[in-house]
Scaffold this motif. Sequence first.
Motif, PDB file in Angstrom:
ATOM      1  N   ARG A 139      29.416  39.537  42.442  1.00 42.39           N
ATOM      2  CA  ARG A 139      30.058  40.609  43.196  1.00 42.39           C
ATOM      3  C   ARG A 139      30.440  40.184  44.620  1.00 42.39           C
ATOM      4  NH1 ARG A 139      29.993  45.693  41.135  1.00 42.39           N
ATOM      5  NH2 ARG A 139      28.831  46.006  39.187  1.00 42.39           N
ATOM      6  N   LEU A 140      29.756  39.204  45.178  1.00 44.96           N
ATOM      7  CA  LEU A 140      29.967  38.835  46.581  1.00 44.96           C
ATOM      8  C   LEU A 140      30.838  37.592  46.735  1.00 44.96           C
ATOM      9  CD1 LEU A 140      26.359  39.476  47.952  1.00 44.96           C
ATOM     10  CD2 LEU A 140      28.322  41.022  47.944  1.00 44.96           C
ATOM     11  N   LEU A 141      31.628  37.283  45.743  1.00 42.27           N
ATOM     12  CA  LEU A 141      32.502  36.115  45.828  1.00 42.27           C
ATOM     13  C   LEU A 141      33.561  36.331  46.905  1.00 42.27           C
ATOM     14  CD1 LEU A 141      33.079  35.376  42.036  1.00 42.27           C
ATOM     15  CD2 LEU A 141      31.603  34.118  43.602  1.00 42.27           C
ATOM     16  N   ALA A 144      37.698  32.342  50.231  1.00 43.89           N
ATOM     17  CA  ALA A 144      37.541  31.047  50.906  1.00 43.89           C
ATOM     18  C   ALA A 144      36.555  30.159  50.161  1.00 43.89           C
ATOM     19  CB  ALA A 144      37.073  31.264  52.340  1.00 43.89           C
ATOM     20  N   ARG A 145      35.458  30.747  49.697  1.00 41.82           N
ATOM     21  CA  ARG A 145      34.462  29.971  48.954  1.00 41.82           C
ATOM     22  C   ARG A 145      35.047  29.467  47.641  1.00 41.82           C
ATOM     23  NH1 ARG A 145      29.345  32.566  45.740  1.00 41.82           N
ATOM     24  NH2 ARG A 145      28.819  30.709  44.543  1.00 41.82           N
ATOM     25  N   LEU A 146      35.828  30.307  46.989  1.00 43.43           N
ATOM     26  CA  LEU A 146      36.416  29.913  45.710  1.00 43.43           C
ATOM     27  C   LEU A 146      37.349  28.719  45.878  1.00 43.43           C
ATOM     28  CD1 LEU A 146      37.193  33.421  44.183  1.00 43.43           C
ATOM     29  CD2 LEU A 146      35.339  31.880  43.552  1.00 43.43           C
ATOM     30  N   LEU A 147      38.170  28.757  46.911  1.00 40.02           N
ATOM     31  CA  LEU A 147      39.106  27.648  47.138  1.00 40.02           C
ATOM     32  C   LEU A 147      38.364  26.360  47.456  1.00 40.02           C
ATOM     33  CD1 LEU A 147      41.874  29.467  49.214  1.00 40.02           C
ATOM     34  CD2 LEU A 147      41.961  28.804  46.806  1.00 40.02           C
ATOM     35  N   ARG A 248      38.382  41.371  40.638  1.00 37.89           N
ATOM     36  CA  ARG A 248      38.025  42.474  41.532  1.00 37.89           C
ATOM     37  C   ARG A 248      38.563  43.798  41.000  1.00 37.89           C
ATOM     38  NH1 ARG A 248      33.832  41.862  44.096  1.00 37.89           N
ATOM     39  NH2 ARG A 248      34.433  43.884  44.961  1.00 37.89           N
ATOM     40  N   ASN A 249      39.780  43.791  40.466  1.00 34.13           N
ATOM     41  CA  ASN A 249      40.357  45.028  39.931  1.00 34.13           C
ATOM     42  C   ASN A 249      39.555  45.533  38.730  1.00 34.13           C
ATOM     43  OD1 ASN A 249      42.373  44.930  41.860  1.00 34.13           O
ATOM     44  ND2 ASN A 249      43.873  43.976  40.507  1.00 34.13           N
ATOM     45  N   ALA A 250      39.202  44.615  37.834  1.00 31.21           N
ATOM     46  CA  ALA A 250      38.415  45.004  36.661  1.00 31.21           C
ATOM     47  C   ALA A 250      37.047  45.521  37.079  1.00 31.21           C
ATOM     48  CB  ALA A 250      38.271  43.815  35.709  1.00 31.21           C
ATOM     49  N   LEU A 251      36.443  44.873  38.079  1.00 27.41           N
ATOM     50  CA  LEU A 251      35.133  45.297  38.551  1.00 27.41           C
ATOM     51  C   LEU A 251      35.202  46.657  39.228  1.00 27.41           C
ATOM     52  CD1 LEU A 251      32.266  44.145  38.541  1.00 27.41           C
ATOM     53  CD2 LEU A 251      32.720  43.196  40.811  1.00 27.41           C
ATOM     54  N   THR A 252      36.283  46.907  39.969  1.00 27.85           N
ATOM     55  CA  THR A 252      36.449  48.198  40.638  1.00 27.85           C
ATOM     56  C   THR A 252      36.552  49.325  39.624  1.00 27.85           C
ATOM     57  OG1 THR A 252      37.551  47.155  42.538  1.00 27.85           O
ATOM     58  CG2 THR A 252      37.905  49.517  42.221  1.00 27.85           C
ATOM     59  N   PHE A 253      37.321  49.113  38.558  1.00 23.11           N
ATOM     60  CA  PHE A 253      37.444  50.143  37.521  1.00 23.11           C
ATOM     61  C   PHE A 253      36.109  50.378  36.823  1.00 23.11           C
ATOM     62  CE2 PHE A 253      38.229  51.237  33.022  1.00 23.11           C
ATOM     63  CZ  PHE A 253      38.778  52.505  33.214  1.00 23.11           C
ATOM     64  N   GLN A 309      36.019  38.981  30.778  1.00 19.61           N
ATOM     65  CA  GLN A 309      37.159  38.092  30.552  1.00 19.61           C
ATOM     66  C   GLN A 309      37.795  37.653  31.865  1.00 19.61           C
ATOM     67  OE1 GLN A 309      39.583  40.434  27.841  1.00 19.61           O
ATOM     68  NE2 GLN A 309      38.852  39.284  26.073  1.00 19.61           N
ATOM     69  N   GLN A 310      37.880  38.563  32.820  1.00 19.52           N
ATOM     70  CA  GLN A 310      38.444  38.198  34.121  1.00 19.52           C
ATOM     71  C   GLN A 310      37.538  37.215  34.853  1.00 19.52           C
ATOM     72  OE1 GLN A 310      41.368  38.758  35.386  1.00 19.52           O
ATOM     73  NE2 GLN A 310      42.094  40.135  33.793  1.00 19.52           N
ATOM     74  N   LEU A 311      36.228  37.357  34.661  1.00 15.64           N
ATOM     75  CA  LEU A 311      35.299  36.397  35.264  1.00 15.64           C
ATOM     76  C   LEU A 311      35.484  35.016  34.648  1.00 15.64           C
ATOM     77  CD1 LEU A 311      32.906  35.700  37.068  1.00 15.64           C
ATOM     78  CD2 LEU A 311      31.391  36.519  35.249  1.00 15.64           C
ATOM     79  N   GLU A 312      35.638  34.960  33.335  1.00  9.53           N
ATOM     80  CA  GLU A 312      35.872  33.675  32.678  1.00  9.53           C
ATOM     81  C   GLU A 312      37.227  33.094  33.073  1.00  9.53           C
ATOM     82  OE1 GLU A 312      33.592  32.143  31.319  1.00  9.53           O
ATOM     83  OE2 GLU A 312      32.152  33.775  31.120  1.00  9.53           O
ATOM     84  N   GLN A 313      38.220  33.955  33.268  1.00 10.69           N
ATOM     85  CA  GLN A 313      39.525  33.490  33.724  1.00 10.69           C
ATOM     86  C   GLN A 313      39.421  32.886  35.124  1.00 10.69           C
ATOM     87  OE1 GLN A 313      42.490  33.586  31.920  1.00 10.69           O
ATOM     88  NE2 GLN A 313      43.331  32.381  33.587  1.00 10.69           N
ATOM     89  N   LEU A 314      38.568  33.484  35.961  1.00 11.00           N
ATOM     90  CA  LEU A 314      38.364  32.964  37.314  1.00 11.00           C
ATOM     91  C   LEU A 314      37.690  31.597  37.262  1.00 11.00           C
ATOM     92  CD1 LEU A 314      38.452  33.294  40.362  1.00 11.00           C
ATOM     93  CD2 LEU A 314      36.346  34.638  40.227  1.00 11.00           C
ATOM     94  N   GLN A 315      36.677  31.450  36.416  1.00 11.59           N
ATOM     95  CA  GLN A 315      36.017  30.145  36.289  1.00 11.59           C
ATOM     96  C   GLN A 315      36.961  29.108  35.694  1.00 11.59           C
ATOM     97  OE1 GLN A 315      31.442  30.336  36.000  1.00 11.59           O
ATOM     98  NE2 GLN A 315      32.177  31.462  34.209  1.00 11.59           N
ATOM     99  N   TYR A 316      37.819  29.556  34.795  1.00 10.49           N
ATOM    100  CA  TYR A 316      38.820  28.653  34.210  1.00 10.49           C
ATOM    101  C   TYR A 316      39.810  28.200  35.280  1.00 10.49           C
ATOM    102  CZ  TYR A 316      42.709  27.115  31.239  1.00 10.49           C
ATOM    103  OH  TYR A 316      43.730  26.382  30.663  1.00 10.49           O
TER     104      TYR A 316
END
Length: 322
Positions: A139-141, A144-147, A248-253, A309-316
């Motif tokens: 949740r706290l991603l 900047a850290r991701l890049l 983030r959008n999926a998590l918000t919903f 799925q969005q989390l896995e897409q982010l890791q991908y």
Amino acid sequence: LEQLIETAGKRRKEVAVEQVEIDKAVAGFRELLRELKFELRNRMTGLQALEQRKANEEARLLSVKRLSRAYQNQAQQGYVPRNEVARLKALELEISKELREIAEASLQLQAGLKQLLNTDPATMLVITDPLESGVDNYRLLSPARLLDEANRPDLKRVQLEEAYYQKRVDLERARSKPDVTLRAQYDRNGNTMLNFFGIGATVDLPLFNRNQGNIQHARINAQKAGVLVQQQALNVNTEIMQAYQGFRNALTFYDSIEENYDRSLDDLLNVYTQNFMNRNISMLEYLDFSDTYRNSKQILIDAKKEVRQQLEQLQYALGSEL
């Protein structure tokens, strides 16, 4: 005796070029693993969603069977019309058909999972972890850290392509320098001299062939690869930001859904079943809630599945584990 002496470090530069080729093969293998891991996890997520959907439909079926048995007994005594029993039987068959379709979809997903996991085809895979397990850890991603943590093998392979042609430029330049061949000869009674000892050296004169064509070819490819590196780096950053926003959008919903909504639906199903059995509500009201229960449960499953799925897409998109 004859010995070729390569000048301008040709041997060392050939080894450097071959080493880049090895690194490119490693990056290609990492890219293959990245694709397979993404496919594996998506199939697992799909199987988890089907398991939860199956549990929901089994709860509905249990409720309907309970009502169907009770109404059938009452219909035999003439207390309730037989058309209500027929409607409950129809709903029971409808749910049973849906469970069969879920089982078929599960078998298809399991077939792919067994191949990816190299598992015995006769084994039945069951994932007991819920879809939402572990999501709170992400949740706290921050963007900047991701890049900073991105480690894409496809970008690495393009970078190695640039390094490969840069080293090819150095190698082709070295090849423009002539090599030296040293010779030593001994001849006994084969010449005018009884014992002939001779030494010699051979050097090519690069007057007409200075390897300029190969040097230019390698230089142009290095420049082209440099442009591709910049383009791929931009694509990687764009994909990461897009995947992050999707997560983030999926998590918000998902967070917008009440925490105990899932459990309250189960409680309401029991209440509606008991009220219908006690004739406090009509058949139409019960069937209407049954559809509402199914649709609401499916929305919850889809919300959890989308987050996963969005989390896995982010890791991908990152190319590395979070």
